[in-house]
Motif scaffolding. Structure first.
Motif, PDB file in Angstrom:
ATOM      1  N   HIS A 267       0.832  -1.192   0.000  1.00 20.29           N
ATOM      2  CA  HIS A 267       0.000   0.000   0.000  1.00 20.29           C
ATOM      3  C   HIS A 267       0.869   1.245   0.000  1.00 20.29           C
ATOM      4  N   PHE A 268       0.287   2.361  -0.410  1.00 23.13           N
ATOM      5  CA  PHE A 268       0.898   3.665  -0.195  1.00 23.13           C
ATOM      6  C   PHE A 268       0.037   4.404   0.819  1.00 23.13           C
ATOM      7  N   ALA A 269       0.662   5.310   1.562  1.00 30.90           N
ATOM      8  CA  ALA A 269      -0.024   5.958   2.682  1.00 30.90           C
ATOM      9  C   ALA A 269      -0.158   7.457   2.440  1.00 30.90           C
ATOM     10  N   ILE A 270      -1.392   7.902   2.288  1.00 36.21           N
ATOM     11  CA  ILE A 270      -1.702   9.323   2.199  1.00 36.21           C
ATOM     12  C   ILE A 270      -1.787   9.859   3.631  1.00 36.21           C
ATOM     13  N   LEU A 271      -0.885  10.784   3.984  1.00 31.92           N
ATOM     14  CA  LEU A 271      -0.834  11.297   5.355  1.00 31.92           C
ATOM     15  C   LEU A 271      -1.497  12.673   5.417  1.00 31.92           C
TER      16      LEU A 271
ATOM     17  N   VAL B 160       0.794  14.840   2.455  1.00 34.05           N
ATOM     18  CA  VAL B 160       2.026  14.296   1.878  1.00 34.05           C
ATOM     19  C   VAL B 160       1.880  12.785   1.704  1.00 34.05           C
ATOM     20  N   MET B 161       2.842  12.190   1.007  1.00 33.27           N
ATOM     21  CA  MET B 161       2.927  10.736   0.932  1.00 33.27           C
ATOM     22  C   MET B 161       3.673  10.288   2.184  1.00 33.27           C
ATOM     23  N   GLY B 162       2.961   9.742   3.146  1.00 31.60           N
ATOM     24  CA  GLY B 162       3.563   9.426   4.429  1.00 31.60           C
ATOM     25  C   GLY B 162       4.583   8.309   4.350  1.00 31.60           C
ATOM     26  N   HIS B 163       4.238   7.245   3.624  1.00 30.07           N
ATOM     27  CA  HIS B 163       5.183   6.145   3.428  1.00 30.07           C
ATOM     28  C   HIS B 163       4.701   5.264   2.295  1.00 30.07           C
ATOM     29  N   ILE B 164       5.551   4.346   1.898  1.00 24.50           N
ATOM     30  CA  ILE B 164       5.146   3.289   0.976  1.00 24.50           C
ATOM     31  C   ILE B 164       5.521   1.965   1.616  1.00 24.50           C
ATOM     32  N   HIS B 165       4.631   0.974   1.463  1.00 21.42           N
ATOM     33  CA  HIS B 165       4.851  -0.359   2.028  1.00 21.42           C
ATOM     34  C   HIS B 165       4.909  -1.332   0.854  1.00 21.42           C
ATOM     35  N   LEU B 166       6.013  -2.075   0.781  1.00 23.80           N
ATOM     36  CA  LEU B 166       6.306  -2.916  -0.377  1.00 23.80           C
ATOM     37  C   LEU B 166       6.362  -4.391  -0.023  1.00 23.80           C
TER      38      LEU B 166
ATOM     39  N   HIS C 144       9.158   5.626   6.980  1.00 21.67           N
ATOM     40  CA  HIS C 144       8.931   6.068   5.607  1.00 21.67           C
ATOM     41  C   HIS C 144       8.762   4.877   4.670  1.00 21.67           C
ATOM     42  N   LEU C 145       9.236   3.703   5.111  1.00 16.76           N
ATOM     43  CA  LEU C 145       9.186   2.488   4.295  1.00 16.76           C
ATOM     44  C   LEU C 145       8.703   1.316   5.136  1.00 16.76           C
TER      45      LEU C 145
END
Length: 287
Positions: free
Chosen positions: A77-81, A172-178, A216-217
């Motif tokens: 997922h990507f996180a919209i903060l 901001v883009m809070g983080h990305i989870h891969l 952040h990741l």
């Protein structure tokens, strides 16, 4: 949201670019749900922004696009903060009122943040969150306490009566989870190569940051150790950016990546590299 975690000298995620199966349907979803502003639009690509200036999320529809396949590396997922808890409360009310039962909605309290989870029409994972003050985060020898308990939705909804008026400018883009293939290789790449700190470990997952942020990741092997990357024309992640404070900092990390064997390619105004799982990263400098 504390801006210090998303400005120099911190290295952070700036923009996420994803593949979708139908650009028209996806654009309708992201504008209806979030109220993004359109920076650029072509037949197969739309660049979306919160403030009308900075790209935050880009949607692309590849030729011969393939549906998302399971058990591959790529986007979890990507996180919209969002800037404040009141913004998250307004957003939750907006989801309830406009999307009703059309979204499968998850909600968690992570101690450091409160978060909502759902997928876009193609199954791309989305988190929408707000941070608690960093003064309330628990740290012990460089490890931050992050739990996963049920979100108190009623308490959140009581935070404000203000209606959702579209995504706030300071989002901001809070983080990305891969999804990754191997945690040891991944840790070497992001820590030794890119200078991130591991701030907590879960079963099958690592969380990393710079500048004392909670993460952040996110990096996990929940799709299986040794999972293959998805096809280039598959729904899912195309690339994301890591934003460096200045050219000197970025050049230092590019050199370190080369020393651990990563293949770094220089483009016009950015560097690009794949992590060991095939996730593509663009390295840019804060403007």
């Amino acid at each position: 949201m504390e801006k210090k975690f998303f400005q120099k000298p911190t290295t952070y995620v700036g923009e996420v670019n994803i593949n979708v199966s139908n650009i028209i349907h996806s654009l309708d979803f992201y504008q209806r749900v979030f109220g993004f502003k359109i920076l650029e639009q072509t037949e197969r690509k739309v660049i979306l922004s919160a403030d009308g200036e900075r790209p935050l999320l880009t949607l692309e529809q590849p030729e011969d696009v393939m549906p998302k396949k399971g058990r591959t590396t790529g986007l979890y997922h990507f996180a919209i903060l969002l800037p404040t808890r009141a913004d998250l409360a307004s957003f939750l009310k907006h989801l309830i009122q406009t999307e009703g039962h059309s979204l499968r909605l998850g909600a968690s309290d992570h101690d450091v943040s409160e978060a909502l989870y759902f997928d876009d029409p193609d199954g791309n994972g989305i988190e929408v969150a707000c941070d608690r003050s960093s003064s309330k985060w628990g740290w012990n020898e460089g490890i931050v306490t992050m739990g996963t308990t049920a979100l108190d939705a009623n308490d959140l909804l009581a935070e404000t009566d203000q209606a959702w008026e579209g995504i706030p400018n300071d989002t901001v883009m809070g983080h990305i989870h891969l999804h990754v293939a191997d945690l040891d290789e991944t840790e070497t790449f992001y820590v030794n190569g890119l200078g991130f700190d591991i701030v907590t470990r879960y079963h099958g997952a690592l969380f990393a940051s710079t500048g004392g942020y909670h993460h952040h990741l996110g990096l996990n092997v929940w799709n299986g150790v040794g999972a293959p990357p998805a096809a280039e024309n598959s729904v899912g992640l195309n690339w994301f950016t890591l934003v460096f404070a200045d050219h000197m900092t970025r050049d230092k990390q590019m050199k370190q990546l080369g020393e651990i064997g990563a293949n770094v390619i220089e483009e016009d105004d950015y560097y690009v590299v794949n992590d060991p799982a095939g996730n593509t990263i663009r390295f840019v400098v804060e403007e």
